[in-house]
Design an enzyme around this catalytic site. Structure first.
Site, mmCIF file in Angstrom:
data_model
loop_
_atom_site.group_PDB
_atom_site.id
_atom_site.type_symbol
_atom_site.label_atom_id
_atom_site.label_comp_id
_atom_site.label_asym_id
_atom_site.label_seq_id
_atom_site.Cartn_x
_atom_site.Cartn_y
_atom_site.Cartn_z
ATOM 1 N N ARG A 76 0.853 -1.204 0.000
ATOM 2 C CA ARG A 76 0.000 0.000 0.000
ATOM 3 C C ARG A 76 0.883 1.246 0.000
ATOM 4 N NH1 ARG A 76 -3.007 -3.356 3.684
ATOM 5 N NH2 ARG A 76 -2.142 -2.348 5.533
ATOM 6 N N LYS A 124 -12.082 14.878 5.244
ATOM 7 C CA LYS A 124 -13.222 14.379 4.472
ATOM 8 C C LYS A 124 -14.085 13.453 5.304
ATOM 9 C CE LYS A 124 -13.927 10.916 1.900
ATOM 10 N NZ LYS A 124 -13.793 9.796 0.968
ATOM 11 N N LYS A 175 -18.433 17.912 -1.820
ATOM 12 C CA LYS A 175 -18.065 16.794 -2.707
ATOM 13 C C LYS A 175 -19.321 15.967 -2.979
ATOM 14 C CE LYS A 175 -14.986 12.788 -3.097
ATOM 15 N NZ LYS A 175 -13.650 12.267 -2.866
HETATM 16 C C1 5MM Z 1 -11.127 6.463 -2.377
HETATM 17 O O1 5MM Z 1 -12.312 5.913 -1.822
HETATM 18 C C2 5MM Z 1 -12.828 6.612 -0.690
HETATM 19 C C3 5MM Z 1 -12.881 5.771 0.506
HETATM 20 O O2 5MM Z 1 -13.850 4.782 0.441
HETATM 21 P P1 5MM Z 1 -13.988 3.716 1.648
HETATM 22 O O3 5MM Z 1 -14.086 4.452 2.931
HETATM 23 O O4 5MM Z 1 -15.251 3.012 1.275
HETATM 24 O O5 5MM Z 1 -12.803 2.832 1.590
HETATM 25 C C4 5MM Z 1 -14.182 7.259 -1.072
HETATM 26 O O6 5MM Z 1 -14.804 7.895 0.024
HETATM 27 C C5 5MM Z 1 -13.888 8.262 -2.117
HETATM 28 O O7 5MM Z 1 -13.099 9.299 -1.579
HETATM 29 C C6 5MM Z 1 -15.129 8.874 -2.729
HETATM 30 O O8 5MM Z 1 -16.215 7.971 -2.811
HETATM 31 C C7 5MM Z 1 -14.765 9.305 -4.125
HETATM 32 O O9 5MM Z 1 -14.186 8.209 -4.798
HETATM 33 P P2 5MM Z 1 -14.765 7.776 -6.199
HETATM 34 O O10 5MM Z 1 -14.084 6.478 -6.498
HETATM 35 O O11 5MM Z 1 -16.265 7.649 -6.013
HETATM 36 O O12 5MM Z 1 -14.368 8.910 -7.110
#
Ligand code: 5MM
Length: 341
Positions: free
Chosen positions: A46, A137, A220
């Site tokens: 990672r 966030k 967002k």
């Molecule tokens: C990168 O993914 C973020 C974290 O997701 P998990 O908490 O489920 O692991 C996610 O919050 C992301 O920042 C947003 O959904 C935007 O990502 P996408 O892939 O929808 O552009």
């Protein structure tokens, strides 16, 4: 709270031609992404993967304003011992941190979720600020389905988002407020519009009740878009027009910027939609990207966990960041994708 400084950071996060890299996948999500490229999700892998992204000089210096990190990453060091946060800062980008702790079932609302992580959040924010985070966030998840979302799910998630945002501003951290209406399912773009309008209106009402300064936050949201399994999915122009109309109805002009999530759109779809919205223009906020999957799917595939593929991974990331940078100015053309292929 120093609002002028919060506003400065928020403006920098949505500076013209720049957008945010969402690299805050929690352990479960990054494992899913790595499984897809047959890479084991170890701490070192990672780290190596994220280090590859943060060392992509062109992408990071020209197109990326900030990076959302996961708790593990904000404390990690690159192979040569440089903190990953420093790599981001050295590229002129701003480190940010995901502070929600995921979702749990919402009691009394079958199939619906509430985002958790408010306990001890003030203390955690203090530590993240000391570690270099200047924005944070929190993602609320709203699903569309038979009889859902319920009013309870929308209200409780809006309340939590606003509580988080107020705590961030008190800690001198810019909150990214992310109420995501999922695009899973077969619903129409109009149903997505209707639900997102409800969610955004409730969210801004709660932000007002909890005295969040709009000048010191970033929204967002999802776009107004057909469900992934919908028949006759809306085209690019329809998505752009409906999303712009939706934002005008719901988002006060005092908010410095809107940085969309990609939500499962293909890389090119996410870019085309952002571009079409910016081509409409005349908006009070900067519209840009805060993509996770739509920025990272290509570099993950190109890298595939091999040291020999680092350059290819960085090139793929730089290309997507460049395309989205153009889209954030309404200057993208589909031809540019073909030329690069
Ligand atoms: C990168 O993914 C973020 C974290 O997701 P998990 O908490 O489920 O692991 C996610 O919050 C992301 O920042 C947003 O959904 C935007 O990502 P996408 O892939 O929808 O552009």
């Amino acid at each position: 709270m120093n609002l002028a400084d919060l506003n400065k950071v928020a403006q920098a996060m949505v500076a013209p031609g720049k957008g945010i890299l969402a690299a805050d996948e929690s352990s479960g999500t990054i494992k899913k992404r790595f499984d897809a490229i047959s890479v084991e999700s170890t701490e070192d892998n990672r780290r190596d993967y994220r280090e590859m992204l943060f060392r992509s000089k062109d992408a990071m210096t020209k197109y990326i304003s900030g990076v959302i990190l996961y708790d593990e990453t904000i404390w990690q060091k690159a192979k040569d011992g440089t903190p990953l946060v420093k790599l981001i800062e050295q590229a002129g980008a701003i480190p940010g941190i995901k502070v929600d702790e995921g979702t749990q079932a919402l009691p009394g609302c079958p199939g619906e979720l509430i985002t958790v992580g408010l306990d001890k959040l003030a203390e955690r924010l203090k530590k993240y600020y000391e570690q270099g985070a200047r924005f944070a966030k929190w993602r609320a998840v709203i699903d569309i389905g038979q009889g859902i979302p319920s009013y309870t799910a929308v209200r409780t998630n809006a309340h939590a988002l606003a509580r988080y945002a107020a705590l961030c501003q008190a800690a001198q951290i810019v909150p990214i407020v992310e109420p995501e209406v999922l695009m899973d399912g077969d619903h129409s773009i109009d149903r997505c519009y209707e639900v997102t309008e409800f969610v955004l209106k409730e969210t801004f009402q709660e932000l007002y009740y909890q005295k969040v300064a709009l000048e010191g936050m970033i929204l967002k949201p999802n776009m107004a878009i057909s469900g992934k399994k919908a028949k006759d999915r809306a085209n690019v122009q329809q998505v752009a027009e409906k999303t712009v109309k939706l934002l005008k109805e719901c988002v006060p002009a005092a908010v410095p910027g809107v940085a969309f999530l990609s939500g499962g759109q293909s890389d090119e779809e996410a870019t085309a939609h952002l571009d079409a919205m910016n081509k409409i223009g005349g908006l009070p906020w900067n519209l840009t990207f805060s993509y996770g999957r739509a920025l990272q799917a290509a570099p993950q595939k190109a890298w595939a966990g091999k040291v020999g593929n680092l350059n290819a991974g960085q090139q793929a990331f730089t290309h997507r960041a460049h395309m989205n940078s153009l889209a954030s100015k309404g200057e993208w053309k589909a031809d540019l994708e073909k030329k690069a292929a």
